[in-house]
Design a protein around this motif. Structure first.
Motif, PDB file in Angstrom:
ATOM      1  N   GLY A 193       0.744  -1.701  -0.120  1.00  0.00           N
ATOM      2  CA  GLY A 193      -0.309  -0.063   0.328  1.00  0.00           C
ATOM      3  C   GLY A 193       0.472   0.903  -0.311  1.00  0.00           C
ATOM      4  N   GLY A 202      -2.392  -2.019  -3.570  1.00  0.00           N
ATOM      5  CA  GLY A 202      -3.501  -2.154  -2.304  1.00  0.00           C
ATOM      6  C   GLY A 202      -2.110  -2.848  -1.090  1.00  0.00           C
ATOM      7  N   TYR A 245      -4.228  -6.817  -1.763  1.00  0.00           N
ATOM      8  CA  TYR A 245      -5.543  -7.152  -1.852  1.00  0.00           C
ATOM      9  C   TYR A 245      -6.038  -5.320  -2.194  1.00  0.00           C
ATOM     10  N   ASP A 246      -6.251  -5.788  -4.107  1.00  0.00           N
ATOM     11  CA  ASP A 246      -6.405  -4.394  -5.380  1.00  0.00           C
ATOM     12  C   ASP A 246      -7.632  -4.824  -6.156  1.00  0.00           C
ATOM     13  N   GLU A 289     -16.381  -4.176  -0.029  1.00  0.00           N
ATOM     14  CA  GLU A 289     -15.408  -3.609   1.014  1.00  0.00           C
ATOM     15  C   GLU A 289     -14.389  -4.973   1.005  1.00  0.00           C
ATOM     16  N   ARG A 318     -10.617  -5.110   0.594  1.00  0.00           N
ATOM     17  CA  ARG A 318      -9.332  -4.705   0.631  1.00  0.00           C
ATOM     18  C   ARG A 318      -9.205  -4.546   2.432  1.00  0.00           C
ATOM     19  N   MET A 342      -9.988   0.901   6.632  1.00  0.00           N
ATOM     20  CA  MET A 342     -10.683   0.549   5.598  1.00  0.00           C
ATOM     21  C   MET A 342      -9.332   0.950   4.487  1.00  0.00           C
ATOM     22  N   ASP A 343      -7.959  -0.041   4.025  1.00  0.00           N
ATOM     23  CA  ASP A 343      -6.815   0.808   3.694  1.00  0.00           C
ATOM     24  C   ASP A 343      -6.939   1.527   2.521  1.00  0.00           C
ATOM     25  N   LEU A 396      -6.023   2.279  -1.594  1.00  0.00           N
ATOM     26  CA  LEU A 396      -5.075   2.378  -2.336  1.00  0.00           C
ATOM     27  C   LEU A 396      -3.647   3.332  -2.425  1.00  0.00           C
TER      28      LEU A 396
END
Length: 566
Positions: free
Chosen positions: A271, A281, A285-286, A300, A303, A541-542, A544
């Motif tokens: 990230g 991500g 996670y992207d 959601e 991510r 939530m992270d 991108l």
């Protein structure tokens, strides 16, 4: 390293010592008098049914546990490691790739030397399942692992592989070292790997093949081809293709083999905006839903949340729905290390398809853009309560759920106990008490005692107690939420050094429940995915391309269950 005892304690249900008691294929006549008494107690408590082992699917399956003894405050023992509850807490990583993976580059010994330098006690080499790996890679990596075991004898090095789970994502499979470790892994991969068998589509036949793979590992242990074997699902929400019913099916097929999933994935540098690249991500996670994804998962879920998988990070979410069934399912954290962030080496070349590996890495002259990983132990750690420093003890600790995980060295030690009078249990255990008995949670946390590998001392800001009722097996195997689970108590931490001791009265027991802990540096929080009433200040939530892992640190524990016996 152990202690002798001249006093008795009440212990939780289960554990290695209880396995004959739980195995209903063993008649009472073959048990010792103490074991017969123990089995009778479990029957009277409604926790052991005729013909049903406690670890099998049922109304309330009792997790395996440690035999815990109280020796006062956190001690220091073997090689400076924490010894708590007569257990060594050994840090490790079960998801690491080498030059024997088609997208890896480092030698086995490179990873082992780094892991050892960064404080890991155990690790698993998990090169990707593939046609080349199944054909020759499993064989070729073994001498490198054996050599690393000899060179660095204070880090346990398991051989495993990253299984392309038929119809699903990836998973770690590994075995206890021994003369058949290569043969069993090779047969497993050639017979049950989704890529090797062209079985990646989400079909019932492919889902059944995955179950057959778990059964194969169990059979290999039963027949003593290997001493032990474990399977953990990797990055379960990353692509949305690990459906809830598949996860339940893996667990229920054999809970001695299929024990959990990554609560936090690797690729934690993913990230960072540069030089990894915009739009990437944290944890890799992207992604977006595909035709193979479970359609009910929300956007959601693709991510990470505070670096953790959505299934774990969501209070009242999928992980909690599994725990509310009363069945063991544990979380871990690891590096998934392929190519290290800001490393200036590159793949050494060579014909991977022909050789089953790349040549040794070479100096690149500059940092490689796009690298999103950390060395094992540099950021993510899985801490396992082990009876001793051995391969068998680490595997037993993982199976029993004596596990907590952290990022960035947020804390340096943890002792969690639920107690009633003179009886108490720890992570992964079940405390069985009379209905109406008052129960208390007691937690001792050793705060960070020095700078982490990013050269700052983390500060723990808050600890949350998450509690949920045990409601039994679900009728809908695709359920991924559970009502009633929520943050029950939060503690602000107002000191930066030493040990913090927390206690929380859980009330008088009137029904089965579980609890788990979570802690944060408090830098980045938000109401949980299911709302502020459930989780007022959980991980956010992270974003991108803008998720610096060092500014958002958390620890999580595995659960403890409390069950009234009448």
């Amino acid at each position: 390293m152990g202690h002798t005892h001249d006093h008795d304690h009440s212990h939780a249900v289960g554990g290695t010592a209880d396995q004959p008691v739980l195995d209903m294929s063993i008649p009472d006549s073959e048990l010792s008098p103490a074991e017969v008494s123990r089995r009778g107690f479990l029957r009277s408590a409604g926790l052991l049914g005729a013909g049903t082992a406690a670890a099998a699917a049922g109304a309330f399956a009792v997790p395996e546990v440690a035999m815990a003894h109280d020796h006062g405050p956190l001690g220091r023992s073997w090689a400076g490691h924490s010894r708590v509850n007569d257990l060594l807490w050994l840090a490790g990583d079960h998801h690491i790739h080498t030059q024997h993976s088609s997208d890896g580059q480092y030698r086995v010994v490179d990873h082992v030397r780094h892991a050892n330098a960064y404080g890991l006690d155990w690790m698993v080499i998990t090169d990707h399942g593939s046609v080349a790996h199944a054909k020759i890679g499993v064989d070729k990596v073994n001498p490198d692992i054996v050599a690393a075991r000899k060179e660095i004898d204070d880090t346990l090095v398991f051989q495993g592989l990253e299984w392309n789970i038929p119809a699903a994502e990836h998973g770690t499979v590994f075995v206890h070292p021994g003369r058949n470790e290569v043969a069993v892994l090779k047969e497993f991969e050639n017979t049950f790997d989704g890529v090797v068998k062209n079985a990646t589509d989400p079909t019932p036949a492919n889902e059944a093949l995955a179950i057959s793979g778990i059964d194969f590992l169990a059979d290999a242990v039963t027949k003593r081809r290997v001493h032990d074997a474990l399977f953990l699902a990797n990055h379960p929400a990353r692509k949305g293709i690990d459906s809830p019913h598949e996860i339940r099916a893996w667990r229920d097929a054999n809970p001695r083999i299929a024990v959990g999933f990554e609560g936090a994935p690797g690729h934690q540098a993913g990230g960072i905006a540069a030089p990894v690249g915009p739009g990437s991500g944290r944890g890799g996670y992207d992604n977006s839903p595909s035709a193979a994804s479970f359609p009910a998962y929300p956007l959601e879920s693709y991510r990470t949340w505070g670096g953790f998988d959505w299934m774990t990070a969501t209070v009242g979410g999928l992980w909690d729905s599994l725990l509310a069934e009363g069945k063991p399912w544990w979380i871990t954290a690891n590096s998934d290390s392929h190519k290290v962030y800001l490393d200036n080496s590159k793949v050494g070349g060579g014909d991977f398809t022909t050789n089953g590996r790349y040549d040794d890495p070479v100096y690149a002259g500059s940092f490689a853009a796009g690298n999103s990983d950390f060395w094992p132990g540099f950021y993510s750690r899985t801490h396992v309560g082990s009876a001793d420093f051995s391969y068998a003890a680490v595997m037993a600790g993982l199976r029993a759920g004596r596990v907590w995980v952290d990022h960035g060295g947020l804390i340096s030690g943890l002792d969690v106990r639920v107690r009633a009078g003179g009886s108490w249990v720890t992570l992964g255990d079940t405390l069985v008490v009379r209905r109406g008995t008052p129960v208390q949670l007691v937690v001792a946390i050793d705060l960070a005692n020095g700078p982490n590998w990013a050269q700052f001392v983390p500060k723990l800001a808050r600890v949350d107690v998450i509690r949920g009722a045990v409601t039994g097996p679900v009728s809908d195997k695709d359920a991924f939420s559970t009502p009633g689970t929520r943050v029950a108590k939060s503690f602000d931490v107002n000191q930066s050094t030493g040990r913090v001791t927390l206690s929380y009265d859980l009330g008088r027991v009137d029904g089965p429940f579980y609890l788990r802990l979570r802690g944060t540096d408090g830098n980045r929080t938000a109401p949980g995915y299911l709302g502020a009433a459930v989780d007022p200040a959980g991980p956010a939530m992270d974003v991108l391309g803008s998720a610096d892992p060092w500014t958002d640190l958390w620890f999580y524990t595995n659960p403890i269950w409390v069950v009234p016996n009448r």
